[in-house]
Design a protein around this motif. Structure first.
Motif, PDB file in Angstrom:
ATOM      1  N   THR A   1     -65.596  74.091  55.742  1.00 23.85           N
ATOM      2  CA  THR A   1     -64.537  74.618  55.159  1.00 23.85           C
ATOM      3  C   THR A   1     -64.366  75.937  54.260  1.00 23.85           C
ATOM      4  O   THR A   1     -63.374  76.532  54.126  1.00 23.85           O
ATOM      5  CB  THR A   1     -63.672  73.695  53.921  1.00 23.85           C
ATOM      6  OG1 THR A   1     -64.778  73.665  52.833  1.00 23.85           O
ATOM      7  CG2 THR A   1     -63.649  72.124  54.656  1.00 23.85           C
TER       8      THR A   1
ATOM      9  N   SER B   1     -70.851  60.741  55.137  1.00 24.17           N
ATOM     10  CA  SER B   1     -70.871  61.934  54.303  1.00 24.17           C
ATOM     11  C   SER B   1     -72.007  62.190  53.472  1.00 24.17           C
ATOM     12  O   SER B   1     -71.967  62.637  52.486  1.00 24.17           O
ATOM     13  CB  SER B   1     -69.613  62.209  53.383  1.00 24.17           C
ATOM     14  OG  SER B   1     -68.547  62.575  54.400  1.00 24.17           O
TER      15      SER B   1
ATOM     16  N   LYS C   1     -57.920  67.256  51.524  1.00 22.66           N
ATOM     17  CA  LYS C   1     -58.650  67.043  52.700  1.00 22.66           C
ATOM     18  C   LYS C   1     -57.997  67.979  53.497  1.00 22.66           C
ATOM     19  O   LYS C   1     -56.717  67.661  53.895  1.00 22.66           O
ATOM     20  CB  LYS C   1     -58.646  65.857  53.212  1.00 22.66           C
ATOM     21  CG  LYS C   1     -59.402  65.467  54.427  1.00 22.66           C
ATOM     22  CD  LYS C   1     -60.810  65.575  54.504  1.00 22.66           C
ATOM     23  CE  LYS C   1     -61.382  65.386  55.889  1.00 22.66           C
ATOM     24  NZ  LYS C   1     -62.784  65.337  55.960  1.00 22.66           N
ATOM     25  N   PRO C   2     -58.691  68.854  54.180  1.00 20.29           N
ATOM     26  CA  PRO C   2     -57.899  69.867  55.037  1.00 20.29           C
ATOM     27  C   PRO C   2     -57.765  69.050  56.489  1.00 20.29           C
ATOM     28  O   PRO C   2     -58.506  68.684  57.131  1.00 20.29           O
ATOM     29  CB  PRO C   2     -58.970  70.972  55.205  1.00 20.29           C
ATOM     30  CG  PRO C   2     -59.875  70.880  54.022  1.00 20.29           C
ATOM     31  CD  PRO C   2     -60.260  69.409  53.761  1.00 20.29           C
TER      32      PRO C   2
ATOM     33  N   GLU D   1     -59.862  68.155  59.858  1.00 15.54           N
ATOM     34  CA  GLU D   1     -61.442  68.150  59.434  1.00 15.54           C
ATOM     35  C   GLU D   1     -61.768  66.739  59.556  1.00 15.54           C
ATOM     36  O   GLU D   1     -61.253  65.835  58.805  1.00 15.54           O
ATOM     37  CB  GLU D   1     -61.712  68.842  58.412  1.00 15.54           C
ATOM     38  CG  GLU D   1     -61.738  70.315  58.198  1.00 15.54           C
ATOM     39  CD  GLU D   1     -62.172  70.993  57.116  1.00 15.54           C
ATOM     40  OE1 GLU D   1     -62.678  70.477  56.114  1.00 15.54           O
ATOM     41  OE2 GLU D   1     -61.939  72.074  57.089  1.00 15.54           O
ATOM     42  N   SER D   2     -62.660  66.062  60.378  1.00 13.54           N
ATOM     43  CA  SER D   2     -63.405  65.032  60.819  1.00 13.54           C
ATOM     44  C   SER D   2     -63.698  64.192  59.568  1.00 13.54           C
ATOM     45  O   SER D   2     -64.178  64.804  58.574  1.00 13.54           O
ATOM     46  CB  SER D   2     -64.271  64.898  61.639  1.00 13.54           C
ATOM     47  OG  SER D   2     -64.784  63.710  61.858  1.00 13.54           O
TER      48      SER D   2
ATOM     49  N   LYS E   1     -75.784  64.231  57.306  1.00 14.43           N
ATOM     50  CA  LYS E   1     -74.887  63.319  57.623  1.00 14.43           C
ATOM     51  C   LYS E   1     -75.421  62.231  58.530  1.00 14.43           C
ATOM     52  O   LYS E   1     -75.731  62.459  59.618  1.00 14.43           O
ATOM     53  CB  LYS E   1     -73.476  64.085  58.378  1.00 14.43           C
ATOM     54  CG  LYS E   1     -73.120  65.266  57.583  1.00 14.43           C
ATOM     55  CD  LYS E   1     -71.855  65.180  56.980  1.00 14.43           C
ATOM     56  CE  LYS E   1     -71.358  66.311  55.839  1.00 14.43           C
ATOM     57  NZ  LYS E   1     -70.705  67.490  56.681  1.00 14.43           N
TER      58      LYS E   1
ATOM     59  N   SER F   1     -68.482  64.556  59.974  1.00 11.42           N
ATOM     60  CA  SER F   1     -67.562  64.889  59.043  1.00 11.42           C
ATOM     61  C   SER F   1     -67.590  66.462  58.799  1.00 11.42           C
ATOM     62  O   SER F   1     -68.488  67.285  58.672  1.00 11.42           O
ATOM     63  CB  SER F   1     -67.989  64.082  57.797  1.00 11.42           C
ATOM     64  OG  SER F   1     -69.013  64.534  57.081  1.00 11.42           O
TER      65      SER F   1
HETATM   66  C1  BGC Z   1     -67.545  66.185  54.751  1.00 13.30           C
HETATM   67  C2  BGC Z   1     -67.597  67.455  54.265  1.00 13.30           C
HETATM   68  C3  BGC Z   1     -66.286  68.305  54.350  1.00 13.30           C
HETATM   69  C4  BGC Z   1     -65.040  67.495  53.763  1.00 13.30           C
HETATM   70  C5  BGC Z   1     -63.912  68.273  54.222  1.00 13.30           C
HETATM   71  C6  BGC Z   1     -66.232  65.494  53.963  1.00 13.30           C
HETATM   72  O1  BGC Z   1     -66.059  64.114  54.728  1.00 13.30           O
HETATM   73  O2  BGC Z   1     -68.688  65.347  54.361  1.00 13.30           O
HETATM   74  O3  BGC Z   1     -68.709  68.334  54.555  1.00 13.30           O
HETATM   75  O4  BGC Z   1     -66.384  69.596  53.804  1.00 13.30           O
HETATM   76  O5  BGC Z   1     -64.981  66.257  54.248  1.00 13.30           O
HETATM   77  O6  BGC Z   1     -63.507  68.225  55.378  1.00 13.30           O
END
Ligand code: BGC
Length: 610
Positions: free
Chosen positions: A242, A283, A543-544, A547-548, A561, A591
């Motif tokens: 991010t 995570s 949460k963007p 993004e997984s 991870k 993630s």
């Molecule tokens: C991840 C981070 C990530 C965040 C936002 C979390 O699940 O562990 O690495 O920056 O999500 O996407």
């Protein structure tokens, strides 16, 4: 992230402190040092009481020769009962208490100090013990070796006499002028009530470019999303998903640029605790369970230093979202709960989540234009009575740890990176179907809540009732809880069967509310908005989207991870999701990494529609 809860909630009322949550009393703080007479040791015992519960922080100073292990004993003057303790192990028999070091804090040099803390319950008076002994020798040393507060306690902040151990701001001082006396300056007074009100939101160019590159993505690419500092390297910009190759300073410069003299909020997720994500693997982070010092020195302190450099920008409002999932895991995912983990036990025992969160709150709360919001899980995790009150208590404990006070807490955030619906328009949680309560349905499973909005509003009241400031505000992450698209119900089911009614009426179409990884069928939720409902400071996209949440199969990586099978669509589940399929999308990256197929689905199922 775990976003999970254990089952068997109904049997969980086991902590004496839970009862305190219904007793609405302001916190009182009493500081007392043990009487001073001969050398050997001194003890500083700080207690914070509310209703029938309390938190105590105890600092032992060794005035004799170096110790390799220690046991501190005392008698409570009343009926105080310890319910849990960190940074040591304890036994209590009647009024007599004995606390010994944890494996990692037995060594105390001459003139060195060691701290532990505990929660307790009591009725009547919560007087402090008057005498302590260390390794069998009565602590008669100087009562206040740290130059603290021998008389009247520390009403402003709870800095237990020793100042700011390990934290300090050596040399540089606080450019904003805060902290003149060494304690916690509290709310500087120039913070606004709701930082989101009347402010633009920071558009992270790194996320925005990825969103804009997707078909249809331009429709949302200018939304504000949070910046996750998910490892130490992200502070300087290390190609973390991010932050990209922009460090925190670059993002703050860009935020000043985007603000262009008008109010602007930039949201920063503080996410790097030791032993991170103790109930899940997807995570897990870079810091081992005992690396609290690295968290403080290499993560929080540099972030605070950078943010202080932007304290002069009155229009820049830095919202810090503090440590997703950490504290609720200590309530529901220790091994005394079905499906709990040993890492969560360890993190509870060593105190590093509580102390790390407290440290972050204290350091970042001092910055005049920074606003701390603590992560508060979501209704499908702590919405049961048996963990709602205890979660609030542990938030309070953390807000009083490591020099923090409730004045360092601007609010809380619900549903971060989760999928719980904001509202369930077609189901009344207090209703019945054919004589059976909605609460009995498999989906609700006796939860007090069905939706994030009432959960967040009620949690706010609960938090205020146990001692948080009455002007705290809530945030709700609505980035992925829209549940629109062609399968969204348009009205209540006409079924007379309880479970059929609930399943056909609910807009949240997960297989189970404990599912948290890359959920199939989800859509973008409410666009970021300030002041949407009473008590809610904003709907945000923490949460963007795109993004997984975790990889659907094992993918080697150097980010710490792991592979969590809750992200594997072929997994049949575990105790924490009622042994249901995971509901996760296939072919997901680790993630935080960009997951184009998920982003496309979120666009297609957005609600409100795009
Ligand atoms: C991840 C981070 C990530 C965040 C936002 C979390 O699940 O562990 O690495 O920056 O999500 O996407």
């Amino acid at each position: 992230m775990s976003k999970v809860r254990a089952t068997n909630k109904r049997s969980w009322v086991r902590r004496g402190l839970a009862a305190a949550s219904s007793v609405a009393l302001g916190a009182s703080m009493v500081g007392l040092a043990a009487p001073a007479h001969a050398a050997g040791c001194s003890v500083d015992y700080q207690v914070n009481s509310w209703g029938s519960g309390f938190t105590a922080n105890v600092t032992i100073t060794n005035l004799g020769s170096a110790l390799s292990n220690w046991t501190l004993e005392w008698d409570f003057p009343g009926n105080q009962q310890i319910t849990n303790l960190w940074n040591g192990s304890y036994s209590q028999s009647g009024q007599h208490v004995s606390v010994s070091n944890a494996p990692y804090n037995g060594s105390v040099p001459a003139n060195g100090s060691v701290e532990f803390g505990f929660n307790g319950s009591y009725s009547g008076n919560n007087d402090v013990p008057t005498s302590f002994s260390l390794n069998g020798v009565t602590c008669d040393g100087s009562s206040d070796p740290g130059g603290g507060d021998p008389g009247g306690g520390d009403p402003g902040g709870g800095d237990p006499g020793g100042g700011d151990p390990g934290g300090g701001d050596p040399g540089g001082g606080d450019p904003g002028g805060g902290d003149p006396g060494g304690g916690d300056p509290g709310n500087p007074g120039d913070k606004v009530d709701n930082p989101f009100a009347g402010a633009k939101g920071y558009v992270n160019p790194v996320w925005s470019a990825k969103a804009a590159a997707e078909p249809g993505g331009a429709a949302v690419a200018n939304e504000s999303t949070a910046l996750w500092l998910d490892r130490i390297g992200a502070i300087e910009g290390n190609d973390s998903p991010t932050t990209g190759n922009m460090g925190l300073r670059d993002h703050l410069d860009e935020a000043v640029n985007q603000a262009n003299g008008e109010p602007l909020v930039i949201q920063v997720v503080i996410y790097n605790l030791p032993g991170r994500d103790c109930a899940a693997l997807a995570s897990n982070g870079e810091l081992g369970p005992d690396e609290l010092d690295r968290y403080k020195n290499e993560y929080i302190d540099p972030i605070a230093d950078i943010m202080w450099d932007y304290a002069q920008y009155d229009n820049l409002r830095i919202v810090n979202i503090i440590e997703i999932d950490s504290l609720p895991n200590l309530v529901t995912n220790t091994t005394d709960n079905a499906g709990g983990t040993e890492l969560c036990d360890q993190m509870k025992q060593n105190g590093n989540y509580v102390n790390g969160v407290g440290y972050a709150l204290n350091k970042l709360g001092e910055i005049p234009n920074a606003y701390n919001y603590i992560d508060a899980a979501h209704h499908g995790w702590i919405g049961w009575d048996s963990n709602f009150g205890p979660s609030a208590q542990i938030f309070y404990e953390a807000a009083n740890a490591s020099g923090a006070t409730v004045d360092d807490v601007h609010g809380f955030i619900a549903n971060t990176a989760n999928y719980s619906a904001l509202e369930e328009p077609y189901i009344n949680i207090s209703g019945t179907v054919n004589g059976q309560m909605i609460r009995q349905s498999d989906w609700v499973d006796w939860n007090q809540y069905l939706d994030e909005l009432t959960f967040a509003q009620d949690l706010r009241q609960e938090l205020i009732s146990i001692g948080f400031n009455s002007d705290i505000g809530m945030l709700i992450d609505t980035s992925r809880n829209g549940w629109g698209g062609p399968d969204r119900p348009t009205g209540p089911s006409s079924s007379n069967d309880l479970n059929t009614f609930v399943n056909q009426s609910r807009i949240d179409r997960r297989i189970h509310p404990g599912n948290w990884c890359n959920q199939a069928g989800a859509g973008l939720g409410e666009r970021p908005t300030a002041n949407p409902e009473p008590g809610i400071d904003a709907y945000v996209w923490a949460k963007p989207p795109g993004e997984s949440d975790g990889s659907s199969e094992e993918i080697p990586n150097n980010e710490g991870k792991g592979f969590d099978r809750m992200c594997d669509p072929s997994y049949g589940g575990n105790d924490r999701n009622g042994n249901n399929p995971s509901g996760a999308l296939p072919n997901a990256p680790i993630s935080g990494h960009w997951f184009s197929a998920q982003f496309q689905e979120l666009l297609a199922n957005a609600y409100p529609p795009l």
